[in-house]
Enzyme design. Structure first.
Site, PDB file in Angstrom:
ATOM      1  CG  ASP A  19      -0.223  -0.238   2.464  1.00  0.00           C
ATOM      2  OD1 ASP A  19       0.541  -1.072   2.286  1.00  0.00           O
ATOM      3  OD2 ASP A  19      -0.611   0.011   3.325  1.00  0.00           O
ATOM      4  CD  GLU A  53       3.069  -0.946   7.250  1.00  0.00           C
ATOM      5  OE1 GLU A  53       4.274  -1.238   8.849  1.00  0.00           O
ATOM      6  OE2 GLU A  53       3.600  -0.236   6.448  1.00  0.00           O
ATOM      7  CD  GLU A  54       3.181   2.821   5.238  1.00  0.00           C
ATOM      8  OE1 GLU A  54       2.794   3.459   6.701  1.00  0.00           O
ATOM      9  OE2 GLU A  54       3.878   2.673   4.558  1.00  0.00           O
ATOM     10  CG  HIS A  60       5.561   7.530   6.433  1.00  0.00           C
ATOM     11  ND1 HIS A  60       4.960   7.589   7.421  1.00  0.00           N
ATOM     12  CD2 HIS A  60       6.377   6.493   6.329  1.00  0.00           C
ATOM     13  CE1 HIS A  60       4.668   6.008   7.552  1.00  0.00           C
ATOM     14  NE2 HIS A  60       5.115   5.608   6.757  1.00  0.00           N
TER      15      HIS A  60
END
Length: 392
Positions: free
Chosen positions: A79, A137-138, A365
């Site tokens: 993702d 996952e995020e 990020h």
């Protein structure tokens, strides 16, 4: 098996896959196009069983040609993040406000390359490989929990699991690994406090929710200082506290939220219990009602020593002594831990030192986050090395 040559030979394909995925990022639990891309590639490679799990995850199995044996799983997260890309890449995201800002495009490309090569080399190993392309996952609490509950660690039973994470560093093309804790666990706690409003001039007729909240925040600090073993790491960080409507009104409601982070399960359990105990105590002395919502998130990732030694020995044997080092990298939290902790499966999660593009390093990020694609050769080489040693 010459893993360096195999990694070099598939490099251009890996780059093409990575760039296609990078241009078409999808948010957590919305990875329909990404999952379709992965599924189709795995079909092309001729894997034995491929299936969608939990809608947007893909799990595939490859059986070795030498007969029955152990099963090793490898996980890649797929993702993207709600970030507006500012890298300047020619292959930058074509979707506004969505970016592969944590290198999951690279993780996916590396695991696809591993699947293709191992399918071509299936006569060289026994047992089987389970390829887990994890969705979500995020987005808290991650996709691993749903996948484990869907049975991905069984049928066949997984005997060990490995995974890697790309990180931007000064070095490029080296594995970094260690035994023990490698990623801190992270839970979310929300607390609603209900009191009784009243005039600020007559506080004795009210139950001050704001005062109760402040007492709670102060009392939390003794959890770490007086209940957690000083050798262990525990972090409690209150991020928000909202209460009150006017300067002359006693607040009848307060809400606060926090993160609780730990590197071991025992400390996590102590913290969780004390958060409720302190709420009950302060609720009693302030005549306020505490409603504590503790949301179990990512557990600490604790590498198994035997599996770590397997990775170290395999990489040194097949890629050279300088391909891997013992050390750590402060990445934060990752739900890879759930595959190990929930099923008592030994595993190892390691870091792929991947350099960065341009003059400045930006962390995962960040909208300007970059890494060097050549590092993927080391990533696939590491996976191939471990598989060939484990499945003999």
């Amino acid at each position: 098996m010459d893993v360096r040559k195999l990694a070099n030979d598939i490099y251009e394909e890996m780059v093409a896959w990575r760039r296609e995925l990078h241009q078409k990022p999808e948010l957590s639990f919305e990875e329909y196009q990404t999952a379709g891309f992965i599924y189709n590639k795995l079909q092309e490679f001729g894997l034995d069983r491929i299936e969608y799990v939990c809608d947007t995850a893909v799990v595939a199995i490859l059986n070795g040609g030498k007969g029955n044996g152990k099963c090793m799983a490898i996980r890649a997260d797929i993702d993207a993040l709600p970030v507006t890309e500012q890298t300047g890449y020619e292959f930058a995201s074509k979707r506004d406000g969505v970016m592969h800002a944590c290198a999951h495009d690279g993780h996916t490309a590396i695991l696809l390359a591993t699947a293709k090569i191992m399918a071509e080399q299936r006569e060289e190993f026994k047992g089987c490989i389970k390829f887990i392309f994890e969705h979500g996952e995020e987005k808290f609490p991650g996709g691993a929990k749903a996948l484990v509950h869907a049975g991905v660690m069984e049928n066949p039973h997984v005997d060990a699991i490995i995974g890697l994470h790309i990180v931007p560093t000064e070095e490029c093309g080296k594995i970094r690994i260690k035994s023990g804790p490698v990623a801190i666990g992270c839970d979310v706690v929300n607390v609603d406090i209900t009191g009784k409003s009243g005039h600020a001039a007559r506080p004795h007729e009210a139950h001050d929710a704001l005062l109760a909240a402040c007492q709670y925040v102060i009392a939390l600090q003794q959890i770490v200082s007086r209940n957690i073993d000083p050798k262990n790491t525990e972090i409690i960080s209150v991020g928000t506290l909202n209460a009150g409507t006017a300067v002359n009104i006693i607040a009848d409601h307060a809400r606060l939220s926090m993160n609780a982070r730990s590197y071991d399960i025992a400390s996590r359990d102590i913290t969780k219990k004390k958060l409720y105990d302190i709420a009950n105590g302060i609720g009693t002395i302030t005549d306020c009602t505490f409603d504590v919502e503790y949301v179990d998130g990512y557990e600490p990732t604790i590498n198994d020593e035997k599996t770590v030694n397997l990775v170290l020995d395999a990489c040194r044997k097949h890629m050279g002594e300088d391909s891997i080092e013992i050390g750590e990298y402060d990445l934060g939290s990752d739900d890879f831990s759930y595959y190990m902790n929930a099923t008592n499966t030994p595993g190892a999660y390691f870091f792929l030192l991947s350099g960065y593009e341009g003059k400045e390093r930006y962390v995962n990020h960040h909208p300007c986050f970059t890494w060097k694609e050549e590092a993927m050769k080391t990533g696939v080489g590491a996976y191939l090395s471990v598989l060939m040693e484990y499945l003999q």
